[in-house]
Each structure stands twice: as structure tokens, then as C-alpha cells.
Design an enzyme around this catalytic site. Structure first.
Site, mmCIF file in Angstrom:
data_model
loop_
_atom_site.group_PDB
_atom_site.id
_atom_site.type_symbol
_atom_site.label_atom_id
_atom_site.label_comp_id
_atom_site.label_asym_id
_atom_site.label_seq_id
_atom_site.Cartn_x
_atom_site.Cartn_y
_atom_site.Cartn_z
ATOM 1 N N ASP A 1 0.230 1.071 7.739
ATOM 2 C CA ASP A 1 -0.168 2.074 8.731
ATOM 3 C C ASP A 1 -1.009 1.485 9.855
ATOM 4 O OD1 ASP A 1 1.040 4.426 7.897
ATOM 5 O OD2 ASP A 1 -0.487 4.810 6.387
ATOM 6 N N TYR B 1 -10.436 -0.265 -0.174
ATOM 7 C CA TYR B 1 -10.327 -1.032 -1.425
ATOM 8 C C TYR B 1 -11.468 -2.041 -1.567
ATOM 9 C CZ TYR B 1 -5.734 1.099 -1.375
ATOM 10 O OH TYR B 1 -4.711 2.017 -1.322
ATOM 11 N N ARG C 1 -3.433 -0.071 -7.248
ATOM 12 C CA ARG C 1 -4.382 -0.902 -6.514
ATOM 13 C C ARG C 1 -5.678 -0.113 -6.501
ATOM 14 N NH1 ARG C 1 -2.827 -1.807 -0.180
ATOM 15 N NH2 ARG C 1 -4.504 -3.201 0.451
ATOM 16 N N HIS D 1 -13.665 5.856 3.511
ATOM 17 C CA HIS D 1 -12.669 6.454 2.623
ATOM 18 C C HIS D 1 -12.376 5.552 1.443
ATOM 19 C CE1 HIS D 1 -9.176 3.922 3.826
ATOM 20 N NE2 HIS D 1 -9.908 3.776 4.905
HETATM 21 P P1 FAD Z 1 -7.720 -8.996 3.029
HETATM 22 O O1 FAD Z 1 -8.897 -8.103 3.009
HETATM 23 O O2 FAD Z 1 -7.846 -10.281 3.736
HETATM 24 O O3 FAD Z 1 -7.191 -9.287 1.565
HETATM 25 C C1 FAD Z 1 -7.150 -8.338 0.567
HETATM 26 C C2 FAD Z 1 -7.652 -8.950 -0.731
HETATM 27 O O4 FAD Z 1 -6.717 -9.931 -1.200
HETATM 28 C C3 FAD Z 1 -8.967 -9.696 -0.582
HETATM 29 O O5 FAD Z 1 -10.043 -8.844 -0.844
HETATM 30 C C4 FAD Z 1 -8.865 -10.829 -1.578
HETATM 31 O O6 FAD Z 1 -9.339 -10.425 -2.827
HETATM 32 C C5 FAD Z 1 -7.395 -11.109 -1.667
HETATM 33 N N1 FAD Z 1 -7.005 -12.216 -0.788
HETATM 34 C C6 FAD Z 1 -6.832 -12.142 0.544
HETATM 35 N N2 FAD Z 1 -6.433 -13.309 1.032
HETATM 36 C C7 FAD Z 1 -6.365 -14.155 -0.002
HETATM 37 C C8 FAD Z 1 -5.962 -15.521 -0.110
HETATM 38 N N3 FAD Z 1 -5.546 -16.193 0.957
HETATM 39 N N4 FAD Z 1 -5.984 -16.094 -1.333
HETATM 40 C C9 FAD Z 1 -6.364 -15.375 -2.424
HETATM 41 N N5 FAD Z 1 -6.734 -14.083 -2.368
HETATM 42 C C10 FAD Z 1 -6.732 -13.473 -1.164
HETATM 43 N N6 FAD Z 1 -2.788 -0.626 3.160
HETATM 44 C C11 FAD Z 1 -1.474 -0.673 2.909
HETATM 45 O O7 FAD Z 1 -1.025 -1.524 2.150
HETATM 46 N N7 FAD Z 1 -0.620 0.212 3.489
HETATM 47 C C12 FAD Z 1 -1.050 1.160 4.357
HETATM 48 O O8 FAD Z 1 -0.253 1.913 4.895
HETATM 49 C C13 FAD Z 1 -2.448 1.230 4.628
HETATM 50 N N8 FAD Z 1 -2.934 2.194 5.443
HETATM 51 C C14 FAD Z 1 -4.262 2.210 5.738
HETATM 52 C C15 FAD Z 1 -4.731 3.197 6.616
HETATM 53 C C16 FAD Z 1 -6.076 3.246 6.961
HETATM 54 C C17 FAD Z 1 -6.568 4.304 7.904
HETATM 55 C C18 FAD Z 1 -6.967 2.268 6.436
HETATM 56 C C19 FAD Z 1 -8.407 2.240 6.864
HETATM 57 C C20 FAD Z 1 -6.515 1.308 5.541
HETATM 58 C C21 FAD Z 1 -5.154 1.262 5.172
HETATM 59 N N9 FAD Z 1 -4.652 0.305 4.278
HETATM 60 C C22 FAD Z 1 -3.308 0.279 4.004
HETATM 61 C C23 FAD Z 1 -5.556 -0.614 3.548
HETATM 62 C C24 FAD Z 1 -5.841 -1.970 4.260
HETATM 63 O O9 FAD Z 1 -6.393 -1.743 5.530
HETATM 64 C C25 FAD Z 1 -4.624 -2.859 4.392
HETATM 65 O O10 FAD Z 1 -3.977 -3.039 3.156
HETATM 66 C C26 FAD Z 1 -4.984 -4.241 4.945
HETATM 67 O O11 FAD Z 1 -3.812 -4.910 5.345
HETATM 68 C C27 FAD Z 1 -5.727 -5.116 3.923
HETATM 69 O O12 FAD Z 1 -6.599 -5.941 4.583
HETATM 70 P P2 FAD Z 1 -6.255 -7.466 4.928
HETATM 71 O O13 FAD Z 1 -4.822 -7.566 5.218
HETATM 72 O O14 FAD Z 1 -7.214 -7.877 5.974
HETATM 73 O O15 FAD Z 1 -6.474 -8.186 3.550
#
Ligand code: FAD
Length: 553
Positions: free
Chosen positions: A168, A106, A497, A415
């Protein structure tokens, strides 16, 4: 991928000279401490999932230097965040907040506007502020990962009592994932629905020269509302939390989350289905079972090819031809796996003590067996390294990393996801699968769908795996995505999303009544962030300073 020197140099944000920007960075260093502000002026280092970059997307869809930060700042407190907001308003420098920045698929940790200063909240603001074992709630800062929360529950000896819900992969943050409305796979899989209470720093400076901070729900009570903040999300008056998810209206510094009681037993199950044409009748069977909670978790119905890809082997091990892998090759290799040759695999879990599970599992079995050729796979026949056991861990609240393996499908695996939402209906599933297949075939890409079934809707998640260093393949992936988004919208399916690069397009599909929703979002943006410093363009919302000036993609 090795480290690559920056070709375009320091990504200074548009609208400010390099010298003025560097002077502003010096000012920020004085305010927060030199060690908490880093310039991004040398190279692109991609690392890997556990050592991911916080300046850009390690899985780029466009040119690697398009969505890239000029600097990263590490606040250690809410006061630091307020200082950063004040500084950005004074210097008109765009900010982009991340909690951990593992938003892979994303946009990773990349900002939408080149040269934004990334606020990496997670590095220093990573405390678990409370775990309440009576109420089954917690309160966390942005840097708390699913792993960290789970480990703390274990450390406190509460693992037999309390479960978390994890996506995941467990390396993401509870806050970031929830704000992006991510999903997990226990009955608490809708993370946004399960959160309770936010603390938010707003992106502007008030007349009193203060940056406003407020708490939502019961947290707004004069005494701070700590005793009920995580028990009741709404408080009194308008429910404001929603505008801080998938938006750019505020910086979340604390979030409450509900936790799941250990249900007293659990049992994973797996069914295979022989034909792609089983999809529609199977979805019709799943809907009433899911709505009545006999199917209890956000389960996954995955295409057979995905079962192959999650083995972690490169695609070339199975097939080296161009275009989508032919079905007979997929079948041949699936026959050699424990799952056997099949079109679809359903991974689910039943919860509760044995006698309760037995009743539900019997109902599920009698319904699923109505599909000719349906097979229930006995878990006892599966080796410990079979993917089934990863799903078993995740559906019972234990973070895992196995899912990352399918990224190896391509060299330099990256991806991006097509993720439309539809009702849980057979014809909808068929239509979405057909349009996705057509667009994948046009671009010569493998199609690997997974239907994640929520309570009254399903998210279809199709991950296009591509070689991040292959410009042609990146272009084909983008074309495929853009076409699918438009096709789906024409049938009334919208993305839940999306990737940074596609946010304008997706936001543009939610255009009922002359874009009334975006007009409303723009009003809120202009009121809360008049200088347009916070995450311009995120989710298609552009502040006045940028709007209609060629930033949209
Ligand atoms: P961040 O990258 O920290 O936050 C996401 C976005 O939210 C940021 O870009 C920002 O715009 C906003 N944000 C973050 N923190 C704040 C804040 N404090 N205040 C305001 N805005 C903020 N996702 C799923 O949901 N379900 C799955 O099952 C899943 N499977 C995956 C499998 C694989 C193999 C991969 C590579 C990815 C997968 N993902 C999945 C996507 C992703 O990895 C996860 O959603 C992950 O938890 C998001 O990254 P993060 O928690 O570090 O969020």
C-alpha cells in the site's frame, strides 16, 4: 510529536558496562569510519513516514524507550557487514538489521532488545544491481525501495513492459518487506513467493576466523550462478531461503525478485455491499472466483468505516463520543461520500486486453450481483482524489502514499495490526469479524477490517489506530490485540506477521506437539548464532544466552 529527550539515557545493552560499550563503539568507528557509526544518546525524534527514525518505533505500543537502539551503524558493503558481525561477536553486543526500517505497525525500525546496535543496511547499500528485461527479474540491495525500483524502470523506458508489485505504501524496501513476508496487490502480491535468490551473511565467526557469506538457489554455483540466479529459486539440495524470512538467522545483503510483464491492459472495479451480514455469502462467492483466477489480484474487501477513515480526516470530524463509532453515525457520513452508505467495499482489478477483461468482468458481475443490494460503482463518476484511484495505481504496480491517510484518524496517529490467516470461507470470515468486534467493543475502539484475499487463504488485516501519546489508549490497543490473538488461535487462526511486542505470544500459538516448531527454530539459532548476537527475540526466537531469562513478553 516533538523531539523528546531520552529519560533513561544512552540505552546500553544489558550485560556490558557503559564504558566497555563506549570503548567497543570507538573500535567500530575505527573499523568503519567515524561518520558511519552514530550513538543514540540524546533524544527521540519521530519525524514522519518519509523522514522516519531508524532507532525506535515511531508508533510505539509500549514505552518509547523500551524498544530502542543504542547506536546505528551504516555498512557500505558486504565486507562492512562481516566486520560488524565479527565486532558484535567479540563484544557480545546484540545487532538488529533493518533495510529501510519503515515496518510501521510491526515495530517500525525498533530492535526487540533494548540497546541493540541497529545495522541500517539501506542507507548506503541501496543499488539496483540488475534489471533483466528479458527474464523479468531484478537483483537489489537492502536499501532499494519500491519507489526507487519503479523510478528506475521508468528511467530506463521499460514502464510499458515491466511492472513491479508494491505494498500500500511505496516507501518500504523490497528486501525488508519481502523478508517480513509482506504483501502487495497485483497478481505478484505474495512477495516471498516471488523472490528468487538471497545472499546472506551469517551471524557467527567460523574456525577460519571468517564470517560466512553464502548465496541460495542457483547463486550457489561455483561461478556465482548469476545467469540463472533470479530465474529459478531452488538450485539443488534443501531450499534454505525460508529460514531467513521472519527470523534472526542471517543478514540478507542481496535479493532477487521476479517482475510482472505488463498484461496489456487493466481495469479497476469497485462494488459495494449494503449489510454486514453480506460478508459470509460474499466470501463464498469470492473463493471459487479467486482460486480459478477470475479474480486475479490480492484484492481487498474493506469495511465501510475504513472507507471513511482513509479520507484522511480526524475521527472527531465525524464523532466525538467515547467507544466505537455508532453504526448510524458511520452510515450518515458514508451517505455523503461517492461510495454511499455501505457495509463493505470490494476493490479489484482485471488484467489483459479489453476483450479478455470483458469476459472476466461479466462473470464477476453476475456472481457479485447475487448479493441483494450489491452496487457496481462506475469509476467515471469518481473524482481524481477518490481513494479508488490509489487502489488503481497500486494494483497496476505504481507506488503510492494515499493509504497513510487513515493514520490521521487519531491525533499522534499510530497503528498496530491484527492479521490472522484463514481459509476463504464465509463462516471463518464471520467468526473472525465477530471476535474482533467483541474485543474492540470491550476496549472502546473502532473496528476497521479489511480482508485481503490471496489464492487459497485470506489475511484479515484489522488496523487499530491509536494516539501514541495516550498511555491508556495504547494499553487498550495492546489488550485488544492480545485477546484477539488468543481467541483466533483457539479457533485455529494464526497471525501471518506481528508487532515486535507480540512476537512471543504469536510464536507461542504455533505450539503443536509440545512446541516442536520452536524447538527446531532454537536449534537452528544456536547452531548459526552461538553467541546470540543477531536480533534476539525476533519472531519469538531467543538465543541460548537470553532464553527463559525473563525477556519474553
Ligand atoms: P524493514 O523495516 O527494513 O524490514 C522489516 C524487518 O525485516 C526488519 O525489522 C528486520 O527484522 C527484517 N530485515 C529487514 N532487512 C533485513 C535484512 N537485510 N536482513 C535480515 N533481516 C532484515 N505492509 C505490507 O506488506 N503490505 C501493505 O499493504 C502494507 N500497508 C501499509 C499501510 C500503512 C498505512 C502502513 C503505515 C504500513 C503498511 N505496511 C504494509 C507495513 C510496512 O510499512 C511495510 O511492510 C514496509 O514495506 C516494511 O518496512 P521496510 O520495507 O522498510 O522493512
Amino acid at each position: 510529536q516533538d523531539d523528546i529527550p531520552l529519560e533513561r539515557g544512552l540505552p546500553v545493552p544489558q550485560g556490558i558496562s557503559k564504558s566497555a560499550f563506549l570503548a567497543a563503539i570507538d573500535e567500530l568507528r575505527t573499523l568503519l569510519g567515524k561518520e558511519h557509526v552514530q550513538l543514540n544518546d540524546t533524544q527521540i525524534s519521530n519525524g514522519w513516514y518519509m523522514e522516519h527514525p531508524n532507532t525506535h518505533d515511531m508508533m510505539p505500543l509500549l514505552d518509547s524507550e523500551e524498544f530502542i537502539a543504542s547506536a546505528v551503524v551504516y555498512p557500505g558493503s558486504v565486507d562492512d557487514v562481516k566486520i560488524i558481525v565479527k565486532w558484535a561477536n567479540k563484544n557480545l553486543i546484540p545487532l538488529f538489521p533493518i533495510s529501510i526500517g519503515r515496518n510501521l505497525g510491526y515495530g517500525g525500525s525498533a530492535p526487540r532488545v533494548r540497546g541493540s546496535v541497529t545495522i541500517d543496511l539501506g542507507r548506503r547499500m541501496n543499488r539496483i544491481l540488475n534489471i533483466n528485461a528479458d527474464d523479468f527479474t531484478c537483483l537489489v540491495e537492502p536499501g532499494v525501495t519500491f519507489y526507487a525500483l519503479h523510478e528506475e524502470i521508468v528511467r530506463r523506458g521499460l514502464e510499458d513492459k515491466i511492472w513491479i508489485d508494491t505494498p500500500d505504501l511505496g516507501g518500504g524496501s523490497v528486501v525488508g518487506n519481502t523478508l517480513d513476508r509482506g504483501v502487495g496487490y497485483t497478481p505478484y502480491g505474495d512477495h516471498w513467493a516471488c523472490h528468487s535468490g538471497l545472499e546472506v551473511v551469517l551471524p557467527s565467526v567460523g574456525d577460519d576466523n571468517e564470517v560466512p557469506v553464502f548465496r541460495t538457489g542457483m547463486g550457489a554455483l561455483g561461478v556465482g550462478g548469476e545467469n540463472t540466479w533470479q530465474c529459478f529459486p531452488y538450485g539443488f539440495g534443501p531450499f534454505s531461503d525460508g529460514i531467513f524470512s521472519q527470523s534472526n538467522f542471517g543478514i540478507v545483503t542481496k535479493m532477487g525478485m521476479t517482475l510482472m510483464p505488463n498484461p496489456g491492459g487493466h481495469e479497476s472495479f469497485m462494488y459495494t455491499f449494503q449489510n454486514e451480514s453480506d460478508l459470509a455469502p460474499l466470501i463464498e462467492i469470492i473463493r471459487p472466483l479467486r482460486i480459478s483466477n477470475i479474480l486475479e489480484n490480492v484484492a481487498q474487501l474493506r469495511h465501510g468505516l475504513q472507507t471513511l477513515s482513509v479520507k484522511g480526516q480526524p475521527r472527531t470530524k465525524y464523532y466525538s463520543g467515547k467507544g466505537p463509532m455508532p453504526p448510524d453515525i458511520v452510515s450518515k457520513h458514508l451517505r455523503e461520500t461517492k461510495t454511499g452508505d455501505c457495509a463493505w467495499v470490494y476493490y479489484g482489478m482485471s488484467y489483459g486486453p479489453q476483450h479478455i477483461r470483458a469476459h472476466k468482468l461479466a462473470l464477476i458481475d453476475s456472481e457479485f450481483q447475487k448479493i441483494p443490494g450489491c452496487k457496481k460503482i462506475d469509476p467515471a463518476t469518481l473524482p481524481a482524489d477518490e481513494y479508488f484511484w490509489s487502489r488503481d495505481k497500486i494494483a497496476s504496480g505504481t507506488p503510492d502514499m494515499e493509504e497513510l491517510k487513515w493514520v490521521n484518524w487519531m491525533p499522534n496517529g499510530a497503528h498496530i495490526a491484527f492479521s490472522p490467516v484463514s481459509p476463504i470461507r464465509g463462516p471463518d470470515a464471520e467468526r473472525l469479524f465477530a471476535l474482533a468486534r467483541k474485543r474492540h467493543e470491550e476496549q472502546g475502539l473502532d473496528v476497521m477490517p479489511a480482508f485481503c484475499v490471496g489464492l487459497r487463504e485470506m489475511h484479515l488485516i484489522i488496523e487499530i489506530v491509536y494516539d501514541a501519546t495516550d498511555a491508556d489508549m495504547r494499553k487498550r490497543a495492546e489488550r485488544c490485540l492480545r485477546d484477539m490473538i488468543d481467541d483466533a488461535a483457539a479457533f485455529g487462526y494464526g497471525e501471518y506477521r506481528t508487532h515486535l511486542a507480540l512476537m512471543d505470544q504469536v510464536a507461542g500459538t504455533y505450539n503443536w506437539n509440545d512446541n516442536a516448531l520452536m524447538k527446531f527454530n532454537n536449534k537452528i539459532k544456536d547452531a548459526l548464532d552461538p553467541n546470540g548476537i543477531l536480533a534476539p527475540g525476533r519472531c519469538g526466537i531467543w538465543p541460548k544466552r537470553y532464553r527463559n531469562r525473563g525477556w519474553e513478553l
